[in-house]
Design a protein around this motif. Structure first.
Motif, PDB file in Angstrom:
ATOM      1  N   GLU A  42      -4.294  -6.413  -2.782  1.00 26.11           N
ATOM      2  CA  GLU A  42      -4.889  -5.828  -1.579  1.00 26.11           C
ATOM      3  C   GLU A  42      -5.745  -6.853  -0.847  1.00 26.11           C
ATOM      4  O   GLU A  42      -5.689  -6.971   0.373  1.00 26.11           O
ATOM      5  N   PHE A  43      -6.524  -7.622  -1.610  1.00 24.22           N
ATOM      6  CA  PHE A  43      -7.395  -8.635  -1.017  1.00 24.22           C
ATOM      7  C   PHE A  43      -6.564  -9.742  -0.370  1.00 24.22           C
ATOM      8  O   PHE A  43      -6.870 -10.202   0.731  1.00 24.22           O
ATOM      9  N   TYR A  44      -5.517 -10.166  -1.049  1.00 29.70           N
ATOM     10  CA  TYR A  44      -4.624 -11.197  -0.526  1.00 29.70           C
ATOM     11  C   TYR A  44      -3.936 -10.734   0.751  1.00 29.70           C
ATOM     12  O   TYR A  44      -3.950 -11.436   1.784  1.00 29.70           O
ATOM     13  N   LYS A  45      -3.382  -9.534   0.747  1.00 30.53           N
ATOM     14  CA  LYS A  45      -2.639  -9.046   1.908  1.00 30.53           C
ATOM     15  C   LYS A  45      -3.545  -8.721   3.089  1.00 30.53           C
ATOM     16  O   LYS A  45      -3.086  -8.663   4.237  1.00 30.53           O
ATOM     17  N   ALA A  46      -4.839  -8.551   2.833  1.00 29.20           N
ATOM     18  CA  ALA A  46      -5.779  -8.245   3.915  1.00 29.20           C
ATOM     19  C   ALA A  46      -5.882  -9.375   4.919  1.00 29.20           C
ATOM     20  O   ALA A  46      -6.406  -9.180   6.021  1.00 29.20           O
ATOM     21  N   GLY A  47      -5.385 -10.564   4.567  1.00 28.80           N
ATOM     22  CA  GLY A  47      -5.420 -11.686   5.492  1.00 28.80           C
ATOM     23  C   GLY A  47      -4.328 -11.657   6.542  1.00 28.80           C
ATOM     24  O   GLY A  47      -4.410 -12.384   7.540  1.00 28.80           O
ATOM     25  N   PHE A  48      -3.297 -10.804   6.356  1.00 25.86           N
ATOM     26  CA  PHE A  48      -2.167 -10.894   7.290  1.00 25.86           C
ATOM     27  C   PHE A  48      -1.315  -9.644   7.387  1.00 25.86           C
ATOM     28  O   PHE A  48      -0.445  -9.568   8.264  1.00 25.86           O
ATOM     29  N   ILE A  49      -1.537  -8.620   6.554  1.00 27.63           N
ATOM     30  CA  ILE A  49      -0.548  -7.557   6.451  1.00 27.63           C
ATOM     31  C   ILE A  49      -0.456  -6.710   7.713  1.00 27.63           C
ATOM     32  O   ILE A  49       0.630  -6.278   8.105  1.00 27.63           O
ATOM     33  N   GLU A  50      -1.578  -6.449   8.391  1.00 31.10           N
ATOM     34  CA  GLU A  50      -1.503  -5.727   9.660  1.00 31.10           C
ATOM     35  C   GLU A  50      -1.129  -6.704  10.778  1.00 31.10           C
ATOM     36  O   GLU A  50      -0.206  -6.496  11.544  1.00 31.10           O
ATOM     37  N   GLU A  51      -1.894  -7.764  10.874  1.00 29.90           N
ATOM     38  CA  GLU A  51      -1.614  -8.893  11.747  1.00 29.90           C
ATOM     39  C   GLU A  51      -2.402 -10.066  11.188  1.00 29.90           C
ATOM     40  O   GLU A  51      -3.233  -9.910  10.309  1.00 29.90           O
ATOM     41  N   GLY A  52      -2.123 -11.237  11.688  1.00 29.92           N
ATOM     42  CA  GLY A  52      -2.830 -12.396  11.181  1.00 29.92           C
ATOM     43  C   GLY A  52      -4.324 -12.287  11.424  1.00 29.92           C
ATOM     44  O   GLY A  52      -4.757 -12.040  12.554  1.00 29.92           O
ATOM     45  N   GLU A  53      -5.108 -12.484  10.377  1.00 27.95           N
ATOM     46  CA  GLU A  53      -6.560 -12.358  10.500  1.00 27.95           C
ATOM     47  C   GLU A  53      -7.254 -13.708  10.656  1.00 27.95           C
ATOM     48  O   GLU A  53      -8.479 -13.788  10.576  1.00 27.95           O
ATOM     49  N   GLY A  54      -6.468 -14.780  10.866  1.00 32.25           N
ATOM     50  CA  GLY A  54      -7.089 -16.070  11.139  1.00 32.25           C
ATOM     51  C   GLY A  54      -7.867 -16.020  12.443  1.00 32.25           C
ATOM     52  O   GLY A  54      -7.344 -15.613  13.480  1.00 32.25           O
ATOM     53  N   GLY A  55      -9.118 -16.424  12.407  1.00 22.43           N
ATOM     54  CA  GLY A  55      -9.977 -16.353  13.584  1.00 22.43           C
ATOM     55  C   GLY A  55     -10.583 -14.993  13.805  1.00 22.43           C
ATOM     56  O   GLY A  55     -11.373 -14.806  14.745  1.00 22.43           O
ATOM     57  N   LYS A  56     -10.256 -14.042  12.939  1.00 22.73           N
ATOM     58  CA  LYS A  56     -10.792 -12.676  13.060  1.00 22.73           C
ATOM     59  C   LYS A  56     -11.513 -12.323  11.764  1.00 22.73           C
ATOM     60  O   LYS A  56     -12.550 -12.924  11.457  1.00 22.73           O
ATOM     61  N   ALA A  57     -10.993 -11.373  10.972  1.00 16.87           N
ATOM     62  CA  ALA A  57     -11.726 -10.931   9.774  1.00 16.87           C
ATOM     63  C   ALA A  57     -11.906 -12.059   8.761  1.00 16.87           C
ATOM     64  O   ALA A  57     -12.931 -12.119   8.074  1.00 16.87           O
ATOM     65  N   MET A  58     -10.921 -12.944   8.665  1.00 18.21           N
ATOM     66  CA  MET A  58     -11.064 -14.068   7.731  1.00 18.21           C
ATOM     67  C   MET A  58     -12.222 -14.975   8.157  1.00 18.21           C
ATOM     68  O   MET A  58     -12.926 -15.538   7.314  1.00 18.21           O
ATOM     69  N   GLN A  59     -12.406 -15.121   9.472  1.00 23.32           N
ATOM     70  CA  GLN A  59     -13.527 -15.911   9.970  1.00 23.32           C
ATOM     71  C   GLN A  59     -14.848 -15.165   9.767  1.00 23.32           C
ATOM     72  O   GLN A  59     -15.871 -15.772   9.437  1.00 23.32           O
ATOM     73  N   ASP A  60     -14.815 -13.839   9.923  1.00 27.69           N
ATOM     74  CA  ASP A  60     -16.010 -13.029   9.681  1.00 27.69           C
ATOM     75  C   ASP A  60     -16.508 -13.202   8.250  1.00 27.69           C
ATOM     76  O   ASP A  60     -17.722 -13.257   8.006  1.00 27.69           O
ATOM     77  N   ASP A  61     -15.586 -13.269   7.302  1.00 30.62           N
ATOM     78  CA  ASP A  61     -15.980 -13.424   5.895  1.00 30.62           C
ATOM     79  C   ASP A  61     -16.812 -14.684   5.694  1.00 30.62           C
ATOM     80  O   ASP A  61     -17.794 -14.679   4.939  1.00 30.62           O
TER      81      ASP A  61
END
Length: 668
Positions: free
Chosen positions: A485-504
């Protein structure tokens, strides 16, 4: 440029030539038991010279011969590497060693395959330009070296590639080798496996490869036991062959659309029908399972960690008496931890941990056939890697990967957790400089991004801490090791680069500020590869959290990067890579929004993120009238082990100077 042709030679001098400058002048006699390294300045006086951090690994690949007569290691003879192998007699470590090396190619590593024979690998640059994505400028060769005769025999030719497939511990004069034949301009063909006679140089066919099968595994006697059938483009079929059998039998199938792991992890002792696998089996985190081959089912969950995935199994330290025996399973949090199944193996490691200074990750890396000669390695935040020899009851230090870096100048690393703004738990590693905070902070996200970062000794983090900076290495969503779940949270809905991954990453900074560890007005981001991408995002995100950014080998144009993959991948990997890069924020689209000092570093022969990324991004910055600093690393490829002394001695001073002088008002 080098041609790729190489000549072997036997080193007979005492290395008193003019290449032994600066770094080696600080070393009394690296690689000899009982020697010491010249004292270096403590942190209290001043940081270590940046050349110390750029130094190659002075000692690596330490192995004892099967009969315990010899111990050998790869050794740097200058600050630029110039690697050789030194071979000592364990009965008289004071005796002058045999030294062997190569001209024109870089000696990469070796492996003992007989009591007096070793297979040595070499790599050389053959072009100053890449041929395309992941295609480039290097060529490798393999050779057999005999300690007794002092002779090399090249094991490659222009029409085939050879690699060591398996040592045959019950046949000291033989090894199992893999041959892959090819013709110029043609794709590689299926490999064939031979039993190679080390004394005579003859070979006998063991298995003729099949283009539909991959991942062959052989038992201790060289019998093929496992393979994977990839003839169906939509699935992988795992096959086994019973001991003494000749045909392949399927035991597990996995769709290429599945993100779940199913990894062979060893034989179950005493039952040829059972194997260990590390697999999800429908769960979020991987576990170690016993799997029944004939019944094609999971039988028993042996171990699962409550928070992280399992990484790999530990094997018995003596591959001759207990070949392939699974003795435990390992996972990583603040360090590698082992759930032991073998009490004797666990006790041996605990005893070494008690006597080794700054013990962190201690393991037996090599052992003689009779079990009486052992090589032990320690690596951790206060030890870049030290090797010890236990020789028939006598315990001594052999040498260090980098003895210039003393423990008193190295920093502790703390494993921390924080809560991201959406409630997800994020972990990270904080490298703490000496003194009292709050400190200036460098956020250093790992590359990948879909990898599991294992931080034992990180030279970049330690170098920054030695210069007074705290370093945060966040394990942001999308990182592996923390469940599906944690791994797929980076891209499963859409790419989270620059978004939630950056928030972390940003939320980790705020957590350290709240703890009082970090000065909120002195924060920077430095990263390499995806980490460089994250640094470009930080530079153009429009908040005031960071004072500057350094982007190394950065993916600067998502479209360019994803186009490398579109025709090369399918199934779950396509979901991961295409979904991530297509859906994530594209740095080149935001070049006109960069609002802080920015440094860009890139290698000229980067095969994974080609130089074109940096060139296009720099053009966009110039068009937008943005100021930046650019450092180009001549003949540097993408990965850390391809960055040499010259690259580091150019990059490190440039980065430290940039941070101190150009990073925000007054510097970082």
């Amino acid at each position: 440029m080098p041609t790729g042709f190489f000549l072997f030679y036997r080193v007979t001098n005492t290395l008193e030539d003019n290449v032994r400058k600066f770094l080696l002048s600080c070393v009394a006699a690296i690689g000899v038991v009982g020697t010491s390294l010249m004292a270096t300045p403590s942190l209290a006086a001043k940081p270590y010279p940046l050349e110390y951090w750029a130094a190659p690994s002075f000692m690596s690949n330490l192995e004892v011969s099967p009969d315990g007569k010899y111990v050998a290691f790869r050794k740097a003879t200058s600050q630029k590497g110039d690697f050789i192998i030194e071979i000592f007699e364990t009965s008289n470590m004071d005796k002058k060693p045999v030294r062997v090396g190569a001209e024109s190619m870089d000696l990469r590593n070796f492996s003992w395959v007989g009591d007096a024979e070793m297979v040595v690998s070499f790599r050389g640059q053959v072009s100053d330009k890449i041929k395309g994505f992941n295609q480039g400028a290097f060529k490798s060769k393999l050779a057999l070296y005999s300690v007794e005769s002092g002779d090399f025999k090249e094991l490659n030719a222009d029409d085939f590639s050879l690699s060591l497939a398996n040592p045959l511990v019950n046949e000291p004069d033989h090894v199992l080798v893999q041959y892959v034949s090819f013709s110029e301009g043609q794709a590689f063909r299926a490999p064939a496996y031979y039993r190679y006679n080390l004394k005579r140089g003859t070979r006998n066919l063991v298995l003729k490869g099949n283009s539909d099968l991959r991942g062959y595994r052989f038992d201790v006697d060289g019998n093929p036991r496992f393979a994977v059938d990839v003839s169906d483009p939509m699935k992988a079929t795992f096959l086994y062959r019973p001991v003494g059998g000749s045909g392949w039998t399927p035991y597990y199938e996995q769709s290429i659309d599945s993100p779940e792991a199913f990894d062979y992890a060893g034989l179950v002792q005493g039952d040829d029908n059972l194997i260990y696998v590390i697999a999800h089996n429908g769960e979020d985190r991987t576990s170690l399972w016993k799997y029944n081959l004939s019944e094609k089912k999971f039988e028993e969950k042996v171990y699962q960690h409550p928070n992280v995935d399992l990484r790999f199994t530990a094997r018995h330290s003596n591959p001759y008496t207990n070949p392939g025996e699974v003795t435990g399973v390992r996972y990583f949090t603040d360090n590698f931890h082992t759930e032991w199944f073998n009490a004797e193996e666990a006790a041996i490691i605990r005893q070494f941990e008690e006597v080794i200074p700054n013990a962190h990750f201690v393991r037996i890396t090599s052992r003689s056939r009779d079990g009486n000669v052992l090589v032990i390695q320690n690596i951790g935040p206060k030890d870049p890697g030290t090797f010890y020899l236990f020789n028939r009851g006598q315990f001594s230090k052999v040498g260090s990967s980098n003895g210039l870096l003393k423990p008193e100048g190295l920093s502790d690393v703390e494993y921390v957790k924080w809560t991201a703004r959406d409630g997800k738990t994020i972990t990270g590693h904080v490298t703490k400089p000496e003194g009292a905070g709050p400190f200036p902070l460098i956020v250093m996200p790992h590359g990948g991004p879909f990898i599991s970062e294992t931080i034992l000794f990180d030279p970049w983090a330690q170098m920054f801490a030695n210069n007074g900076y705290m370093v945060l290495q966040p394990q942001y969503r999308g990182s592996t090791n923390y469940g599906l779940e944690f791994y797929k949270a980076g891209f499963i809905e859409e790419g989270e680069g620059g978004k939630a991954m950056q928030d972390d990453k940003d939320d980790g900074v705020k957590y350290l500020i709240e703890k009082g560890w970090v000065d909120p007005d002195r924060v920077a981001m430095f990263g390499w590869s995806y980490g460089g991408y994250a640094a470009l995002i930080a530079a153009s995100r429009g908040d005031d959290l960071y004072q500057c950014a350094i982007a190394g080998a950065a993916v600067a144009d998502n479209t360019q990067q994803v186009n490398y993959y579109r025709d090369r991948i399918r199934g779950w990997q396509e979901v991961e890579q295409i979904g991530f890069w297509d859906g994530s924020v594209n740095p080149i689209d935001l070049a006109d929004q960069v609002d802080m000092p920015l440094m860009i570093l890139h290698g000229t022969i980067d095969q994974r993120v080609p130089l074109r990324h940096a060139e296009k991004y720099i053009n966009a910055l110039e068009s937008a009238g943005k100021e930046f600093t650019y450092v180009e690393l001549e003949d540097a490829d993408h990965f850390l082990d391809t960055l040499n002394y010259d690259h580091m001695t150019k990059a490190y001073p440039a980065m430290i100077n940039f941070l101190k002088k150009d990073c925000g008002p007054g510097g970082l």
